[in-house]
Write a protein that holds these residues in place. Structure first.
Motif, PDB file in Angstrom:
ATOM      1  N   ARG A   1     -13.037   8.002   2.462  1.00  0.00           N
ATOM      2  CA  ARG A   1     -12.326   7.674   3.711  1.00  0.00           C
ATOM      3  C   ARG A   1     -12.235   8.922   4.579  1.00  0.00           C
ATOM      4  O   ARG A   1     -11.743   9.956   4.159  1.00  0.00           O
TER       5      ARG A   1
ATOM      6  N   ARG B   1       0.814  -1.219   0.000  1.00  0.00           N
ATOM      7  CA  ARG B   1       0.000   0.000   0.000  1.00  0.00           C
ATOM      8  C   ARG B   1       0.851   1.274   0.000  1.00  0.00           C
ATOM      9  O   ARG B   1       0.389   2.319  -0.408  1.00  0.00           O
TER      10      ARG B   1
ATOM     11  N   GLY C   1     -13.557  -1.246   8.999  1.00  0.00           N
ATOM     12  CA  GLY C   1     -14.362  -0.017   8.889  1.00  0.00           C
ATOM     13  C   GLY C   1     -15.119   0.069   7.569  1.00  0.00           C
ATOM     14  O   GLY C   1     -16.301   0.436   7.546  1.00  0.00           O
ATOM     15  N   THR C   2     -14.459  -0.293   6.484  1.00  0.00           N
ATOM     16  CA  THR C   2     -15.091  -0.213   5.161  1.00  0.00           C
ATOM     17  C   THR C   2     -16.299  -1.144   5.088  1.00  0.00           C
ATOM     18  O   THR C   2     -17.392  -0.757   4.663  1.00  0.00           O
TER      19      THR C   2
ATOM     20  N   ASP D   1     -14.014  -7.505  -1.418  1.00  0.00           N
ATOM     21  CA  ASP D   1     -12.932  -6.515  -1.341  1.00  0.00           C
ATOM     22  C   ASP D   1     -11.619  -7.274  -1.350  1.00  0.00           C
ATOM     23  O   ASP D   1     -11.596  -8.502  -1.154  1.00  0.00           O
ATOM     24  N   ASP D   2     -10.519  -6.544  -1.573  1.00  0.00           N
ATOM     25  CA  ASP D   2      -9.234  -7.250  -1.547  1.00  0.00           C
ATOM     26  C   ASP D   2      -8.776  -7.497  -0.115  1.00  0.00           C
ATOM     27  O   ASP D   2      -8.345  -8.596   0.221  1.00  0.00           O
ATOM     28  N   ILE D   3      -8.887  -6.464   0.722  1.00  0.00           N
ATOM     29  CA  ILE D   3      -8.371  -6.550   2.092  1.00  0.00           C
ATOM     30  C   ILE D   3      -9.453  -6.132   3.081  1.00  0.00           C
ATOM     31  O   ILE D   3     -10.185  -5.175   2.825  1.00  0.00           O
TER      32      ILE D   3
ATOM     33  N   GLY E   1      -8.284   6.738   9.361  1.00  0.00           N
ATOM     34  CA  GLY E   1      -7.739   5.392   9.208  1.00  0.00           C
ATOM     35  C   GLY E   1      -8.767   4.310   9.500  1.00  0.00           C
ATOM     36  O   GLY E   1      -8.685   3.200   8.973  1.00  0.00           O
TER      37      GLY E   1
ATOM     38  N   ASP F   1     -16.226   0.106  -2.919  1.00  0.00           N
ATOM     39  CA  ASP F   1     -15.781   1.351  -3.561  1.00  0.00           C
ATOM     40  C   ASP F   1     -15.489   1.085  -5.027  1.00  0.00           C
ATOM     41  O   ASP F   1     -15.442  -0.072  -5.472  1.00  0.00           O
TER      42      ASP F   1
END
Ligand code: R5P
Length: 286
Positions: free
Chosen positions: A186, A91, A217-218, A210-212, A189, A161
């Motif tokens: 966002r 990232r 939170g997402t 999602d990937d991660i 964090g 997203d």
């Protein structure tokens, strides 16, 4: 070929060896009392093409990866392929503020010192692979996720997203259902704001991909949004279940009907195996 399993990826490495029909050697990794890593390959027959399966997250696993590369080389490995199911530091793939390191590049340059090729799974930014001078390839876990959810009553696939919209499209294609994406902003964090999808989700059995999942939170914000739209059920699947701090407890105690991730990070919900996709990539070569 010989598959060596590092301590982060034992189950996946074993399955990979079985699928490739080759020998499996488990690295005997322990910690010294001060926390430093000790590892040993308790097998002297490394005179072959060796595949090391080991994550570069958290930091202690990076050190183990370096030590395993050296150990198999000293035992006569002809070539070393590093399978990195979860590539940490992807990232930080550029300098966001002056004074920062280019962490993903630093990792790539150190990781390839003793290895001949690298395979990652859903690396956060694929452009990180350009920092490797040896052949480096990334594979997508979407087929594994899609195959798992086929015939499990999913009506539509959503990404939280626009960045993950392609992933939702791929997974939806394997299941054979429509897809859409939510809009994410966002805020910090741990906090995000999610706005609705264009598609009507009411009464639908929705799969969010999602990937991660890191803090969760997402996904929690996405679920709240979907509950407001009266969906019938929410399943969540990601490739890498990082589950920082108490994220897993927060997620399973909330709005989610089912939560699964791939076995790139091995944990209690990592029931979707990407080993067949890794085996296929290794067999094809790159
Ligand atoms: C963001 O670009 C990623 O695809 C994930 O949505 C994000 O890393 C998830 O983080 P968290 O679980 O902390 O919201």
């Amino acid at each position: 070929m010989i598959v060596v399993g590092g301590s982060s990826s034992r189950d996946m490495a074993k399955e990979l060896a079985r699928l490739l029909g080759c020998k499996y050697v488990q690295a005997a990794t322990t910690r010294f009392p001060d926390g430093e890593c000790y590892t040993r390959i308790e097998d002297d027959g490394m005179d072959d093409d060796v595949v090391i399966v080991q994550n570069t997250y958290p930091d202690e696993n990076v050190v183990e990866m370096f030590l395993l590369q050296d150990a198999v080389k000293r035992l006569g490995a002809k070539t070393i392929t590093c399978v990195i199911p979860y590539y940490g530091y992807a990232r930080q793939d550029r300098i966001f503020k002056p004074g920062e390191p280019e962490s993903a590049k630093v990792m790539a340059q150190r990781l390839e010192m003793l290895c001949d090729r690298v395979l990652t799974v859903d690396i956060h930014k694929e452009n990180v692979l350009r920092w490797f001078e040896c052949p480096a390839k990334n594979i997508s876990a979407s087929k594994a996720i899609g195959d798992y959810f086929r015939d499990r009553g999913i009506d539509m696939v959503l990404s939280p997203d626009i960045g993950a919209a392609g992933r939702a499209e791929e997974v939806a294609g394997y299941i054979g259902v429509p897809h859409d994406h939510l809009e994410k902003v966002r805020l910090s964090g741990t906090d995000v704001r999610i706005t609705p999808a264009n598609m009507d989700c009411a009464g639908k059995h929705v799969l969010i991909v999602d990937d991660i999942i890191a803090t969760g939170g997402t996904i929690l914000a996405a679920c709240e949004q979907l509950r407001n739209q009266n969906v019938a059920s929410i399943s969540v699947a990601c490739t890498h279940g990082v589950f920082a701090k108490n994220a897993l407890e927060r997620l399973t105690g909330g709005n989610i009907d089912s939560l699964l991730c791939c076995n790139t990070l091995e944990n209690e919900v990592s029931n979707i195996s990407v080993a067949p996709l890794v085996a296929e990539a290794i067999e094809k070569g790159w």
